[in-house]
Design an enzyme around this catalytic site. Structure first.
Site, PDB file in Angstrom:
ATOM      1  N   GLY A   1       1.063  -0.963   0.267  1.00 11.71           N
ATOM      2  CA  GLY A   1       0.777  -0.279   0.198  1.00 11.71           C
ATOM      3  C   GLY A   1       0.859   1.334  -0.081  1.00 11.71           C
ATOM      4  O   GLY A   1       0.709   1.932   1.081  1.00 11.71           O
TER       5      GLY A   1
ATOM      6  N   ASP B   1      -6.785  -0.036   0.819  1.00 15.61           N
ATOM      7  CA  ASP B   1      -5.179   0.799   1.093  1.00 15.61           C
ATOM      8  C   ASP B   1      -5.492   2.061   1.120  1.00 15.61           C
ATOM      9  O   ASP B   1      -4.865   2.354   2.002  1.00 15.61           O
ATOM     10  CB  ASP B   1      -4.313   0.286  -0.359  1.00 15.61           C
ATOM     11  CG  ASP B   1      -3.745  -0.552  -0.687  1.00 15.61           C
ATOM     12  OD1 ASP B   1      -4.357  -1.686  -0.240  1.00 15.61           O
ATOM     13  OD2 ASP B   1      -2.491  -1.351  -1.856  1.00 15.61           O
TER      14      ASP B   1
HETATM   15  O1  PMV Z   1      -1.081  -6.682  -3.722  1.00 15.15           O
HETATM   16  P1  PMV Z   1      -2.638  -6.538  -2.790  1.00 15.15           P
HETATM   17  O2  PMV Z   1      -1.952  -5.173  -1.905  1.00 15.15           O
HETATM   18  O3  PMV Z   1      -2.823  -5.484  -4.584  1.00 15.15           O
HETATM   19  O4  PMV Z   1      -2.981  -6.542  -2.849  1.00 15.15           O
HETATM   20  C1  PMV Z   1      -4.245  -7.262  -3.745  1.00 15.15           C
HETATM   21  C2  PMV Z   1      -5.707  -8.151  -3.224  1.00 15.15           C
HETATM   22  C3  PMV Z   1      -6.749  -8.968  -3.552  1.00 15.15           C
HETATM   23  O5  PMV Z   1      -7.350  -9.268  -2.945  1.00 15.15           O
HETATM   24  C4  PMV Z   1      -5.509 -10.011  -4.282  1.00 15.15           C
HETATM   25  C5  PMV Z   1      -7.439  -8.273  -4.476  1.00 15.15           C
HETATM   26  C6  PMV Z   1      -7.976  -7.189  -3.646  1.00 15.15           C
HETATM   27  O6  PMV Z   1      -9.152  -6.085  -4.871  1.00 15.15           O
HETATM   28  O7  PMV Z   1      -8.351  -7.221  -3.051  1.00 15.15           O
END
Ligand code: PMV
Length: 329
Positions: free
Chosen positions: A115, A160
């Protein structure tokens, strides 16, 4: 001129990534790694942005961007959400003839699923608001950071920006939104960065394929993920680190089964467990990026070392309750 300094935290997904896309709950934790933004007013109409950790700087004048340091394309890409957020704040300011110096300094690894971009945008939004003596609430910061995030990620869940703004631990579900969670413990974590950049979009698509091909296999996994989150909520409330670790291991197994772990993550997860972690799992989209290991204080050093030996970049982190905040000014 004395500037305003503000900061906002990074995050990890403790439980529920990927399943959250299909309406299941996820638990997100703000960690004590922060992005800082220093903002000063200028007498001209230029908006200068400098990121010391990315070695990028440039300025906007009448919507035209000029590079001063680093690659033009990269700077535009990285500064785009920041510029968007600043424009949103300025649109509420009476005097449009305002210039700003924005200095960004982030301690959050970039493009690792922690994030970083949302924490930078939340910090900048708060600092610009404070520098212009505007009354910007956390809700305003969340809304602005969310809009900016959509530009970076296309469709974004909003996790985030929410965690960067409010800090602490949040339960997130697409239909009900965010709910603060009661967490007694510090949640001592070692975060291991594989250094492999991954695409969230690609990993999400991979899971969708599995779901469409094997719906009868996927559905029980979904119920399982939901149950993990429910039990984790209790464990967090009761400071039951042993159960949290076990639940992390089960959660990782589900993600592995869906194909979103990879060799680099497996090395680090296995090494962390061997070194005495209570549990370890990938965090976020997978396919590279970061893993997290939960460990008692006395094991944090050994777990970090094990991750480093296996080629990862470790750092120790714990929960922070502090969301976006003004540090000075
Ligand atoms: O790795 P990150 O922070 O982009 O997290 C993605 C989280 C997922 O569940 C895989 C996708 C989402 O939009 O929730």
């Amino acid at each position: 001129m004395i500037g305003v300094i503000s900061s906002a935290p990074a995050k990890v997904i403790l439980f529920g990534e990927h399943f959250v896309v299909y309406g299941e709950p996820a638990i997100v934790l703000a960690i004590d790694r922060r992005s800082y933004a220093k903002v000063e007013n200028r007498d001209d109409r230029r908006l200068f942005i400098h990121s010391s950790n990315l070695n990028l700087s440039g300025y906007y004048e009448d919507q035209v961007f000029r590079i001063q340091q680093g690659d033009y394309k990269e700077a535009r890409l990285k500064f785009n959400p920041i510029k968007l957020a600043i424009d949103k704040v300025l649109s509420k300011y009476q005097d449009a003839n305002i210039g700003l110096n924005v200095e960004i300094n982030s301690t959050v690894p970039v493009a690792a699923g922690l994030g970083s971009s949302a924490s930078v945008v939340a910090a900048v939004t708060a600092a610009v608001g404070a520098a212009l003596k505007m009354n910007i609430s956390k809700e305003d910061i969340l809304r602005i950071a969310f809009e900016a995030e959509k530009v970076v990620h296309g469709t974004a869940s909003g996790v985030d920006p929410a965690i960067a703004t409010f800090g602490g631990a949040l339960l997130f579900q697409t239909d009900t939104g965010f709910k603060p969670l009661e967490v007694k413990a510090d949640i001592p974590l070692v975060i291991g960065d594989t250094g492999i950049q991954r695409s969230t979009r690609l990993q999400v698509a991979k899971v969708r394929e599995a779901k469409e091909k094997y719906p009868q296999v996927f559905d029980p996994l979904t119920r399982c993920a939901q149950e993990i989150v429910m039990r984790a909520i209790d464990a967090l409330k009761e400071n039951d680190l042993d159960s949290l670790g076990e639940l992390m291991n089960i959660n990782h197994a589900l993600l592995y089964g869906l194909g979103v772990s990879d060799e680099s993550l497996e090395w680090l997860v296995t090494a962390a467990r061997k070194a005495g972690a209570l549990g370890a799992k990938l965090t976020g989209a997978g396919g590279g990026g970061c893993m997290i290991a939960l460990a008692r204080e006395e094991k944090l050093g050994a777990v970090s070392e094990a991750i480093q030996t296996r080629g990862g970049t470790p750092f120790i982190a714990k929960k922070t309750d502090e969301g976006v905040r003004i540090e000075q000014g």
